[in-house]
Scaffold this active site. Structure first.
Site, PDB file in Angstrom:
ATOM      1  N   ASN A  46       0.816  -1.218   0.000  1.00  0.00           N
ATOM      2  CA  ASN A  46       0.000   0.000   0.000  1.00  0.00           C
ATOM      3  C   ASN A  46       0.848   1.266   0.000  1.00  0.00           C
ATOM      4  O   ASN A  46       0.329   2.382  -0.015  1.00  0.00           O
ATOM      5  CB  ASN A  46      -0.965   0.020   1.192  1.00  0.00           C
ATOM      6  CG  ASN A  46      -0.261   0.060   2.534  1.00  0.00           C
ATOM      7  OD1 ASN A  46       0.972   0.077   2.610  1.00  0.00           O
ATOM      8  ND2 ASN A  46      -1.046   0.067   3.605  1.00  0.00           N
ATOM      9  N   VAL A  71      -3.477  -4.841   2.673  1.00  0.00           N
ATOM     10  CA  VAL A  71      -3.839  -6.216   3.009  1.00  0.00           C
ATOM     11  C   VAL A  71      -4.840  -6.304   4.157  1.00  0.00           C
ATOM     12  O   VAL A  71      -5.376  -7.383   4.424  1.00  0.00           O
ATOM     13  CB  VAL A  71      -2.598  -7.071   3.342  1.00  0.00           C
ATOM     14  CG1 VAL A  71      -1.688  -7.186   2.137  1.00  0.00           C
ATOM     15  CG2 VAL A  71      -1.854  -6.544   4.561  1.00  0.00           C
ATOM     16  N   SER A  89       4.262  -4.701   6.876  1.00  0.00           N
ATOM     17  CA  SER A  89       4.199  -4.136   8.230  1.00  0.00           C
ATOM     18  C   SER A  89       5.248  -3.042   8.342  1.00  0.00           C
ATOM     19  O   SER A  89       6.353  -3.195   7.822  1.00  0.00           O
ATOM     20  CB  SER A  89       4.490  -5.194   9.296  1.00  0.00           C
ATOM     21  OG  SER A  89       4.547  -4.605  10.590  1.00  0.00           O
ATOM     22  N   LYS A 105      -3.211  -3.269  12.986  1.00  0.00           N
ATOM     23  CA  LYS A 105      -4.182  -3.807  12.027  1.00  0.00           C
ATOM     24  C   LYS A 105      -3.533  -4.696  10.981  1.00  0.00           C
ATOM     25  O   LYS A 105      -4.087  -5.727  10.600  1.00  0.00           O
ATOM     26  CB  LYS A 105      -4.945  -2.659  11.356  1.00  0.00           C
ATOM     27  CG  LYS A 105      -5.948  -1.973  12.276  1.00  0.00           C
ATOM     28  CD  LYS A 105      -6.590  -0.764  11.621  1.00  0.00           C
ATOM     29  CE  LYS A 105      -7.561  -1.171  10.526  1.00  0.00           C
ATOM     30  NZ  LYS A 105      -8.287   0.015   9.986  1.00  0.00           N
ATOM     31  N   GLY A 116      -6.521 -16.631   5.356  1.00  0.00           N
ATOM     32  CA  GLY A 116      -7.736 -17.061   4.664  1.00  0.00           C
ATOM     33  C   GLY A 116      -7.495 -17.283   3.180  1.00  0.00           C
ATOM     34  O   GLY A 116      -8.003 -18.253   2.594  1.00  0.00           O
ATOM     35  N   TYR A 159       4.024  -2.908  17.974  1.00  0.00           N
ATOM     36  CA  TYR A 159       4.753  -3.743  17.018  1.00  0.00           C
ATOM     37  C   TYR A 159       4.979  -5.140  17.587  1.00  0.00           C
ATOM     38  O   TYR A 159       4.700  -6.146  16.928  1.00  0.00           O
ATOM     39  CB  TYR A 159       6.094  -3.088  16.678  1.00  0.00           C
ATOM     40  CG  TYR A 159       6.911  -3.823  15.640  1.00  0.00           C
ATOM     41  CD1 TYR A 159       6.469  -3.927  14.329  1.00  0.00           C
ATOM     42  CD2 TYR A 159       8.137  -4.394  15.973  1.00  0.00           C
ATOM     43  CE1 TYR A 159       7.221  -4.594  13.371  1.00  0.00           C
ATOM     44  CE2 TYR A 159       8.894  -5.059  15.020  1.00  0.00           C
ATOM     45  CZ  TYR A 159       8.430  -5.159  13.725  1.00  0.00           C
ATOM     46  OH  TYR A 159       9.183  -5.823  12.782  1.00  0.00           O
ATOM     47  N   TYR A 173      -4.155 -21.601  12.541  1.00  0.00           N
ATOM     48  CA  TYR A 173      -4.559 -22.063  11.201  1.00  0.00           C
ATOM     49  C   TYR A 173      -3.831 -23.354  10.836  1.00  0.00           C
ATOM     50  O   TYR A 173      -4.396 -24.229  10.175  1.00  0.00           O
ATOM     51  CB  TYR A 173      -4.271 -20.977  10.163  1.00  0.00           C
ATOM     52  CG  TYR A 173      -5.461 -20.101   9.853  1.00  0.00           C
ATOM     53  CD1 TYR A 173      -6.188 -20.267   8.672  1.00  0.00           C
ATOM     54  CD2 TYR A 173      -5.878 -19.124  10.743  1.00  0.00           C
ATOM     55  CE1 TYR A 173      -7.282 -19.473   8.378  1.00  0.00           C
ATOM     56  CE2 TYR A 173      -6.974 -18.316  10.468  1.00  0.00           C
ATOM     57  CZ  TYR A 173      -7.666 -18.500   9.285  1.00  0.00           C
ATOM     58  OH  TYR A 173      -8.759 -17.715   9.004  1.00  0.00           O
TER      59      TYR A 173
END
Length: 338
Positions: A46, A71, A89, A105, A116, A159, A173
């Site tokens: 971004n 993201v 990040s 975030k 996902g 952080y 996951y």
């Protein structure tokens, strides 16, 4: 979502990798490595802290595309996807202390979205964690079984805890969905494409020396760091991705030095006559940072190859090549010798 460089006739047999944070320091070097290895690379960023200059040399390649995307928003990648490397990040104290909520975030929502996506695509995903999950360590050197000493509500917690959450949800996951996951704990890394004004110790010291300024050390300079050259770091990450190991692995250089000694190295390297000046140590700044890389040696057959003196010469020449305008860019404040 803005997409640049996408080609219609990519060879179907090429493996496809999505790299987030791709316009940043480490992300851009990973793009180079995967292009070299024959992958089709989707670079996503971004551009809050990344810079398109770091990857513009790849735009003309048929096996490369750039997507300007955050993201933390829904991510759509058409077609197959073999691997995901999540490096999106803020990674420097100046950045994550300026944008703490965005840092949290991207660690939480961004990681959830990418896990996902990996589940949907049946892709293997590698998460970029950090030595900062160890906080101000009570164990030295730091091995992967150490749980850390982190102030969750301190300024650096945004952080540290974002990365700790990344690891937790990634392992969830892996256990619940059988997702192929990898976690790299990255220790201090340096190389070309670092920003002079991002507050990390290598570009901060070299930038000050090149501008004729005294070198700023926080605290008394007795705190330690261990610096890994970017090519070694990328090699470790690449080996980890292709390994069968799902738990965290430290990738860093175990050769430790104090910040004061390191500042003296930079003065000698640059041939300047600057002094070292001392300022108060920021809250929760770790006093020791040295990786135990036993696991990386045994599982990945990896250890760093580039000597610090050799790597610093390369980086010094890179920073010397910057324009006077780039060299003079400074933040108003440095937050940490990290």
């Amino acid at each position: 979502m803005l997409s640049l460089g996408k080609k219609k006739h990519t060879k179907s047999h090429m493996k496809k990798v999505l790299i987030t944070g791709a316009a940043g320091f480490l992300g851009s070097h990973l793009c180079d490595r995967f292009i070299k290895e024959g992958y089709y690379v989707i670079a996503m960023d971004n551009l809050i802290t990344g810079d398109l200059k770091n990857i513009e040399h790849l735009f003309s390649l048929e096996q490369f595309e750039f997507q300007h995307h955050d993201v933390t928003k829904f991510i759509h990648v058409p077609g197959k996807l073999d691997y995901i490397l999540h490096f999106a990040s803020p990674a420097s104290p100046i950045d994550y202390l300026k944008i703490p909520i965005k840092t949290l975030k991207v660690g939480a929502l961004g990681t959830h979205n990418l896990l996902g996506l990996a589940k949907e695509k049946k892709a293997r995903i590698l998460i970029a964690s950090t030595s900062e999950i160890y906080g101000d360590p009570l164990v030295h050197p730091q091995n992967e079984d150490y749980y850390g000493n982190v102030n969750t509500i301190g300024p650096r917690g945004v952080y540290d805890e974002a990365k700790r959450f990344q690891e937790s949800i990634t392992m969830a996951y892996h256990r619940i969905h059988g997702l192929e996951t990898r976690i790299v704990r990255i220790f201090n890394t340096y190389g070309s494409r670092m920003r002079l004004n991002d507050g990390r110790v290598v570009p901060a010291f070299i930038g000050q020396a090149l501008r004729g300024e005294d070198l700023t050390v926080f605290g008394d300079g007795s705190q330690t760091r261990s610096f890994c050259y970017v090519d070694d770091q990328v090699e470790g990450i690449y080996r980890l991705l292709l390994s069968d190991y799902a738990e965290p692995i430290n990738i860093g250089n175990p050769h430790e030095t104090t910040i004061k000694e390191f500042a003296e190295e930079i003065i000698k390297l640059t041939g300047t006559d600057q002094k070292i000046i001392y300022k108060p140590l920021p809250q929760d700044d770790p006093m020791q940072r040295q990786p135990d890389i036993t696991r990386a040696k045994e599982i990945l057959g990896w250890e760093p190859k580039v000597d610090r003196a050799e790597g610093l010469k390369i980086v010094y020449e890179y920073f010397k090549s910057l324009s006077p305008e780039e060299l003079q860019k400074k933040e108003h404040r440095n937050f940490s010798n990290r």
